[in-house]
Design an enzyme around this catalytic site. Structure first.
Site, PDB file in Angstrom:
ATOM      1  N   HIS A 150       1.780  -8.806  -3.616  1.00 58.55           N
ATOM      2  CA  HIS A 150       0.947  -7.926  -2.800  1.00 58.55           C
ATOM      3  C   HIS A 150       0.150  -6.962  -3.668  1.00 58.55           C
ATOM      4  CE1 HIS A 150       4.687  -5.428  -3.138  1.00 58.55           C
ATOM      5  NE2 HIS A 150       3.829  -4.423  -3.206  1.00 58.55           N
ATOM      6  N   HIS A 187      -0.937  -0.071  -6.748  1.00 56.97           N
ATOM      7  CA  HIS A 187      -0.304  -0.993  -7.699  1.00 56.97           C
ATOM      8  C   HIS A 187      -0.481  -2.436  -7.247  1.00 56.97           C
ATOM      9  CE1 HIS A 187       3.119  -0.406  -4.831  1.00 56.97           C
ATOM     10  NE2 HIS A 187       3.379  -1.674  -5.103  1.00 56.97           N
ATOM     11  N   GLU A 230       4.230  -3.693 -10.375  1.00 57.06           N
ATOM     12  CA  GLU A 230       5.561  -3.864  -9.797  1.00 57.06           C
ATOM     13  C   GLU A 230       5.968  -5.301 -10.006  1.00 57.06           C
ATOM     14  OE1 GLU A 230       7.923  -3.251  -5.553  1.00 57.06           O
ATOM     15  OE2 GLU A 230       5.746  -3.452  -5.531  1.00 57.06           O
TER      16      GLU A 230
END
Length: 134
Positions: free
Chosen positions: A7, A79, A130
């Site tokens: 994502h 992010h 991430e």
């Protein structure tokens, strides 16, 4: 080491307004808000055919994204999240190559119920990364 893009996260002040843009204007499916007190955010996911967009807003005092949202009152990309098969092996390899893992360096459970780590943006072209174990 990294797999598919899981994502892209967008930090916003008004989660309801952001959901309305994706749901009502773009016609996307948006999940219900999911408070993540251990991360200091409330998140929703916009489900796409090939990935997701995570909309996140500050939750509680001292939210780690509060200053980001203050600097970007209209929201902004916070992010990107990539999938990895083994988060500990990925962490150890990255650390051996000089990458900085944020926090304690130990994975936390993320919004998908899977282990996650964050990597310092200065080590990744100015982008907070991430990693999520799948």
């Amino acid at each position: 080491m990294i797999g598919r893009l899981n994502h892209v996260a967008i930090a916003v002040r008004d989660l309801d307004a952001a959901c309305a843009i994706y749901r009502d204007t773009l016609g996307a499916t948006v999940t219900e808000p999911l408070p993540q007190p251990e991360h200091g955010v409330t998140v929703v996911f916009v489900n796409l055919p090939n990935s997701k967009v995570e909309l996140m807003s500050p939750l509680g005092e001292g939210s780690p994204i509060e200053s980001f949202v203050e600097r970007n009152p209209n929201g902004g990309v916070h992010h990107v999240c990539y999938e990895v098969d083994d988060i500990i092996a990925a962490r150890d390899k990255l650390k051996a190559q000089g990458a900085r893992v944020l926090g304690t360096g130990e994975p936390k459970i993320g919004a998908h119920g899977k282990p996650v780590l964050f990597l310092h943006p200065k080590d990744f072209l100015g982008t907070l990364v991430e990693l999520e174990q799948v």
